[in-house]
Design an enzyme around this catalytic site. Sequence first.
Site, PDB file in Angstrom:
ATOM      1  CG  ASP A 141      -2.052   0.949   1.150  1.00 54.39           C
ATOM      2  OD1 ASP A 141      -3.199   0.498   1.178  1.00 54.39           O
ATOM      3  OD2 ASP A 141      -1.794   2.180   1.053  1.00 54.39           O
ATOM      4  CB  ILE A 142       1.285   4.167  -2.297  1.00 55.85           C
ATOM      5  CG1 ILE A 142      -0.165   4.373  -2.681  1.00 55.85           C
ATOM      6  CG2 ILE A 142       2.064   3.482  -3.386  1.00 55.85           C
ATOM      7  CD1 ILE A 142      -0.336   5.336  -3.842  1.00 55.85           C
ATOM      8  CD  GLN A 199     -14.922  -0.453  -1.977  1.00 62.03           C
ATOM      9  OE1 GLN A 199     -16.116  -0.536  -1.706  1.00 62.03           O
ATOM     10  NE2 GLN A 199     -14.322  -1.239  -2.861  1.00 62.03           N
ATOM     11  CG  HIS A 251      -8.793  -3.220  -1.931  1.00 59.79           C
ATOM     12  ND1 HIS A 251      -9.735  -2.499  -2.643  1.00 59.79           N
ATOM     13  CD2 HIS A 251      -8.579  -2.522  -0.785  1.00 59.79           C
ATOM     14  CE1 HIS A 251     -10.063  -1.414  -1.960  1.00 59.79           C
ATOM     15  NE2 HIS A 251      -9.391  -1.416  -0.822  1.00 59.79           N
ATOM     16  CG  HIS A 255      -6.762  -2.846   3.601  1.00 59.02           C
ATOM     17  ND1 HIS A 255      -6.074  -1.697   3.301  1.00 59.02           N
ATOM     18  CD2 HIS A 255      -8.017  -2.645   3.122  1.00 59.02           C
ATOM     19  CE1 HIS A 255      -6.868  -0.839   2.686  1.00 59.02           C
ATOM     20  NE2 HIS A 255      -8.063  -1.393   2.562  1.00 59.02           N
TER      21      HIS A 255
HETATM   22  P1  AMP Z   1      -9.828   1.231   0.658  1.00 58.60           P
HETATM   23  O1  AMP Z   1      -9.994   2.533   1.374  1.00 58.60           O
HETATM   24  O2  AMP Z   1     -10.188   0.016   1.450  1.00 58.60           O
HETATM   25  O3  AMP Z   1     -10.520   1.307  -0.674  1.00 58.60           O
HETATM   26  O4  AMP Z   1      -8.279   1.095   0.421  1.00 58.60           O
HETATM   27  C1  AMP Z   1      -7.620   1.561  -0.684  1.00 58.60           C
HETATM   28  C2  AMP Z   1      -6.147   1.506  -0.343  1.00 58.60           C
HETATM   29  O5  AMP Z   1      -5.443   1.544  -1.555  1.00 58.60           O
HETATM   30  C3  AMP Z   1      -5.659   2.647   0.534  1.00 58.60           C
HETATM   31  O6  AMP Z   1      -5.035   2.116   1.689  1.00 58.60           O
HETATM   32  C4  AMP Z   1      -4.670   3.378  -0.377  1.00 58.60           C
HETATM   33  O7  AMP Z   1      -3.563   3.863   0.330  1.00 58.60           O
HETATM   34  C5  AMP Z   1      -4.271   2.293  -1.358  1.00 58.60           C
HETATM   35  N1  AMP Z   1      -3.859   2.722  -2.678  1.00 58.60           N
HETATM   36  C6  AMP Z   1      -4.493   3.591  -3.503  1.00 58.60           C
HETATM   37  N2  AMP Z   1      -3.838   3.701  -4.676  1.00 58.60           N
HETATM   38  C7  AMP Z   1      -2.771   2.856  -4.604  1.00 58.60           C
HETATM   39  C8  AMP Z   1      -1.703   2.498  -5.487  1.00 58.60           C
HETATM   40  N3  AMP Z   1      -1.593   3.049  -6.699  1.00 58.60           N
HETATM   41  N4  AMP Z   1      -0.786   1.608  -5.045  1.00 58.60           N
HETATM   42  C9  AMP Z   1      -0.862   1.057  -3.828  1.00 58.60           C
HETATM   43  N5  AMP Z   1      -1.847   1.345  -2.935  1.00 58.60           N
HETATM   44  C10 AMP Z   1      -2.782   2.223  -3.321  1.00 58.60           C
END
Ligand code: AMP
Length: 146
Positions: A37-38, A101, A107, A109
């Site tokens: 996760d970034i 979300q 996805h 975590h």
């Molecule tokens: P959610 O809020 O459950 O939809 O989680 C989305 C997650 O994706 C968040 O923790 C973001 O930090 C992560 N995220 C968004 N864009 C990217 C990306 N390009 N690469 C890696 N993680 C990402």
Amino acid sequence: MSLDGTYDDNNPFALILAGKIPSVKLYEDAHTLAFLDIQPQSKGHSLVISKWSRARNILEIEDEALAEVMATVKTVATATRKALAPDGIHVAQFNGAPAGQTVFHLHVHIVPRWAGGPIGFGAHGQGQFADAAELAALADEIRAQF
Ligand code: AMP
């Protein structure tokens, strides 16, 4: 976005799968991909996605795709434990914007937790960006444990 809607082919995880934006990969097989996760909630926070399902959330995902994703969650959690020795591992999944979300490609975590550290999800999807070199080094550590 609510629980209802259509899959956006330009969501960040679709772009990662299409090779249009980079990701720090930890693991992949024929059906799933795991990457860091970034905007991590903790050191080693990763995400697991299906490569083929266009489900936005758990209500939509095919049972087969869900089983594939969860098997990879176990694989990645196991390697993460070996690499980073956390005291706990938080496995989380959010459905719909009101539930937190922010990316609408299902996805899961995987968030390593350490005793005495935070346990909630802070600034979800809006937190601090991790340093790219640190993520790359962390990925090497975890990949060495598969
Ligand atoms: P959610 O809020 O459950 O939809 O989680 C989305 C997650 O994706 C968040 O923790 C973001 O930090 C992560 N995220 C968004 N864009 C990217 C990306 N390009 N690469 C890696 N993680 C990402």
